[in-house]
Motif scaffolding. Structure first.
Motif, short mmCIF file in Angstrom:
data_model
loop_
_atom_site.label_atom_id
_atom_site.label_comp_id
_atom_site.label_asym_id
_atom_site.label_seq_id
_atom_site.Cartn_x
_atom_site.Cartn_y
_atom_site.Cartn_z
N PRO A 124 0.83 -1.20 0.00
CA PRO A 124 0.00 0.00 0.00
C PRO A 124 0.87 1.26 0.00
CG PRO A 124 -0.78 -1.58 1.65
CD PRO A 124 0.53 -2.11 1.12
N ASN A 125 0.37 2.30 -0.68
CA ASN A 125 0.98 3.63 -0.62
C ASN A 125 2.40 3.73 -1.19
OD1 ASN A 125 -0.03 6.12 0.13
ND2 ASN A 125 1.30 6.23 1.93
N THR A 126 2.67 2.96 -2.21
CA THR A 126 4.01 3.00 -2.82
C THR A 126 4.03 3.80 -4.12
OG1 THR A 126 3.51 0.89 -3.92
CG2 THR A 126 4.77 0.78 -1.87
N GLY A 127 2.84 4.26 -4.54
CA GLY A 127 2.77 5.03 -5.79
C GLY A 127 2.21 4.22 -6.95
N LYS A 128 1.52 3.13 -6.67
CA LYS A 128 0.95 2.29 -7.75
C LYS A 128 0.01 3.09 -8.63
CE LYS A 128 -0.83 -0.65 -4.88
NZ LYS A 128 -0.32 0.04 -3.69
N SER A 129 -0.91 3.81 -7.99
CA SER A 129 -1.89 4.57 -8.78
C SER A 129 -1.22 5.69 -9.55
CB SER A 129 -2.99 5.15 -7.87
OG SER A 129 -3.70 4.11 -7.27
N THR A 130 -0.18 6.27 -8.96
CA THR A 130 0.55 7.33 -9.66
C THR A 130 1.19 6.77 -10.93
OG1 THR A 130 1.00 8.33 -7.50
CG2 THR A 130 2.29 9.15 -9.35
N VAL A 131 1.80 5.58 -10.80
CA VAL A 131 2.39 4.92 -11.97
C VAL A 131 1.30 4.57 -12.98
CG1 VAL A 131 3.57 2.81 -12.75
CG2 VAL A 131 4.40 4.02 -10.71
N PHE A 132 0.23 3.99 -12.46
CA PHE A 132 -0.89 3.57 -13.30
C PHE A 132 -1.44 4.76 -14.09
CE2 PHE A 132 -5.31 2.75 -14.13
CZ PHE A 132 -5.37 1.40 -14.46
N ASN A 133 -1.68 5.87 -13.38
CA ASN A 133 -2.26 7.04 -14.04
C ASN A 133 -1.31 7.63 -15.07
OD1 ASN A 133 -4.53 6.74 -12.50
ND2 ASN A 133 -3.93 8.25 -10.96
N ALA A 134 -0.02 7.62 -14.73
CA ALA A 134 0.95 8.17 -15.69
C ALA A 134 0.97 7.34 -16.97
CB ALA A 134 2.34 8.20 -15.06
N LEU A 135 0.88 6.02 -16.82
CA LEU A 135 0.94 5.16 -18.00
C LEU A 135 -0.33 5.22 -18.83
CD1 LEU A 135 2.72 1.97 -16.59
CD2 LEU A 135 3.68 3.72 -18.08
N THR A 136 -1.45 5.28 -18.14
CA THR A 136 -2.72 5.21 -18.88
C THR A 136 -3.28 6.59 -19.18
OG1 THR A 136 -4.01 5.12 -16.83
CG2 THR A 136 -3.35 3.01 -17.79
N GLY A 137 -2.60 7.62 -18.70
CA GLY A 137 -3.11 8.97 -18.93
C GLY A 137 -4.49 9.13 -18.30
N LEU A 138 -4.67 8.46 -17.18
CA LEU A 138 -5.93 8.54 -16.41
C LEU A 138 -7.11 7.92 -17.12
CD1 LEU A 138 -5.69 12.12 -14.84
CD2 LEU A 138 -5.67 9.95 -13.60
N ARG A 139 -6.85 7.25 -18.27
CA ARG A 139 -7.96 6.59 -18.95
C ARG A 139 -8.18 5.24 -18.28
NH1 ARG A 139 -5.10 8.56 -23.12
NH2 ARG A 139 -4.10 6.54 -23.44
N MET B 208 12.76 5.30 -10.01
CA MET B 208 11.84 6.32 -10.51
C MET B 208 11.27 7.23 -9.43
SD MET B 208 9.03 3.67 -11.96
CE MET B 208 8.20 5.01 -12.77
N THR B 209 10.83 8.39 -9.88
CA THR B 209 10.07 9.28 -9.03
C THR B 209 8.78 9.53 -9.80
OG1 THR B 209 12.07 10.28 -8.12
CG2 THR B 209 10.05 11.57 -7.89
N ALA B 210 7.83 8.65 -9.56
CA ALA B 210 6.62 8.63 -10.41
C ALA B 210 5.87 9.95 -10.35
CB ALA B 210 5.72 7.47 -9.98
N MET C 125 9.74 6.96 -16.11
CA MET C 125 8.58 6.30 -16.74
C MET C 125 8.97 5.64 -18.08
SD MET C 125 5.74 5.93 -15.34
CE MET C 125 5.50 7.27 -14.22
N THR C 126 9.77 6.34 -18.87
CA THR C 126 10.18 5.77 -20.16
C THR C 126 11.03 4.52 -19.93
OG1 THR C 126 10.27 8.02 -20.99
CG2 THR C 126 11.27 6.33 -22.38
N GLU C 127 11.90 4.59 -18.95
CA GLU C 127 12.75 3.42 -18.64
C GLU C 127 11.89 2.25 -18.18
OE1 GLU C 127 13.25 6.50 -17.73
OE2 GLU C 127 15.28 7.07 -18.36
N LEU C 128 10.83 2.56 -17.43
CA LEU C 128 9.93 1.49 -16.97
C LEU C 128 9.25 0.84 -18.17
CD1 LEU C 128 8.49 0.04 -14.58
CD2 LEU C 128 6.71 1.78 -14.75
N LEU C 129 8.73 1.67 -19.07
CA LEU C 129 8.07 1.14 -20.27
C LEU C 129 9.02 0.29 -21.10
CD1 LEU C 129 5.98 4.19 -21.48
CD2 LEU C 129 5.10 1.94 -20.89
#
Ligand SMILES: Nc1nc2c(ncn2[C@@H]2O[C@H](COP(=O)(O)OP(=O)(O)OP(=O)(O)O)[C@@H](O)[C@H]2O)c(=O)[nH]1
Ligand SMILES: [Mg+2]
Length: 276
Positions: free
Chosen positions: A45-60, A177-179, A185-189
């Motif tokens: 919990p609270n590690t930045g999963k949603s932040t990573v998720f939102n950055a990748l999906t553009g909140l879609r 990373m610092t999400a 983010m590019t390196e993660l992708l």
């Protein structure tokens, strides 16, 4: 990519995994239609999963429920290097042991949904605790990328994590990373793309038991599970859970539901009758 294990060869390229495993994924409530790659996002919990998720999906993203449960499930899509990715945000968990609904959901999705790749988001300021989950996931799958997040916080606290060393130790790519700022983010992708395309192969660290007798017991039990439920995946992991006395796995073996492809839902449902 600096993955030290690019020479090892235990994780096959998995361009067709989604197709092979589509029916299991559907049973788990995730429809991979129209996508090439299913990616799970896991982590404490609270590690930045949603932040990573939102950055990748553009909140879609689409928020649904895991079938029969009221735990939110976020799904989203994105495209990278001409492949369509479906991203599935798993509930934040400290472990994959069967002590809560969230842990059951995360565990069952990884065990039976067999996503093409799992991004485990870890908190660089709490590495020791976070690596516990990483190691548990590596017992289930080699197709893992570790997103070492909150590097800014770690630096503020005077901590430096040697991600190359960690990559060698874990046997899977570790991406600093610092999400929140979008850094890494590019390196993660790129790491996700390389693991799923087979450009690099990974060999996740397997926990070895010092006591030979434990190893022998696990192997013997795994063989018997395979004999009784031919084709069931991750027999070694199931054997370990049985030896530890995991009640939901014990039940699934005793009543024979382990042999069904819908085992995931069965284990989750039998381990906790309540929806939370
Ligand atoms: N300093 C810093 N904060 C971050 C970073 N990434 C995420 N955060 C912050 O950490 C907090 C938690 O982020 P979330 O993305 O909600 O984390 P989560 O893992 O989805 O949390 P749960 O869903 O509650 O388990 C938020 O306040 C984010 O803004 C980062 O790289 N650096
Ligand atoms: Mg979240």
């Amino acid at each position: 990519m600096t993955a030290a294990d690019s020479s090892s060869n235990t994780s096959p390229a998995c361009g067709d995994c989604v197709l092979n495993n589509a029916s299991n994924l559907r049973k788990l409530g995730v429809d991979p239609a129209g996508h090439d790659i299913v990616t799970a996002v896991a982590g404490n919990p609270n590690t930045g999963k949603s932040t990573v998720f939102n950055a990748l999906t553009g909140l879609r993203r689409h928020v649904g429920n895991w079938s029969g449960k009221t735990v939110d499930r976020a799904e989203g899509s994105f495209e990278y290097r001409r492949r369509r990715y479906k991203l599935v945000d798993l509930p934040g968990t400290y472990s994959l042991l069967s002590t809560s609904h969230d842990e059951d959901i995360a565990r069952d999705f990884l065990l039976f949904g067999r996503p093409d790749v799992t991004v485990v988001v870890v908190d660089a300021t709490r590495l020791e605790r976070n690596l516990n989950l990483v190691l548990q996931i590596l017992q289930i799958t080699d197709r893992v990328v570790c997103a070492l997040n909150l590097v800014d916080e770690a630096e503020r606290n005077g901590l430096t994590v040697d991600s190359r060393h960690l990559t060698r130790e874990l046997g899977v790519p570790v991406v600093p990373m610092t999400a929140r700022r979008g850094t890494g983010m590019t390196e993660l992708l790129e790491a996700v793309e390389q693991v799923t395309s087979g450009a690099i192969t990974t060999r996740g660290k397997r926990v070895q038991h010092r006591d030979n007798r434990v190893e022998q017991a696990v192997s013997r039990l795994a063989e018997r599970i395979e004999g009784k439920f031919p084709g069931v995946v991750n027999t070694r992991w199931i054997a370990l859970r049985l030896l530890e006395g995991d009640p939901s796995v014990e039940r699934a073996v005793a009543d024979g539901t382990l042999g069904e492809l819908s085992t995931a839902a069965v284990i989750a449902a039998s381990s906790d009758g309540n929806t939370t």
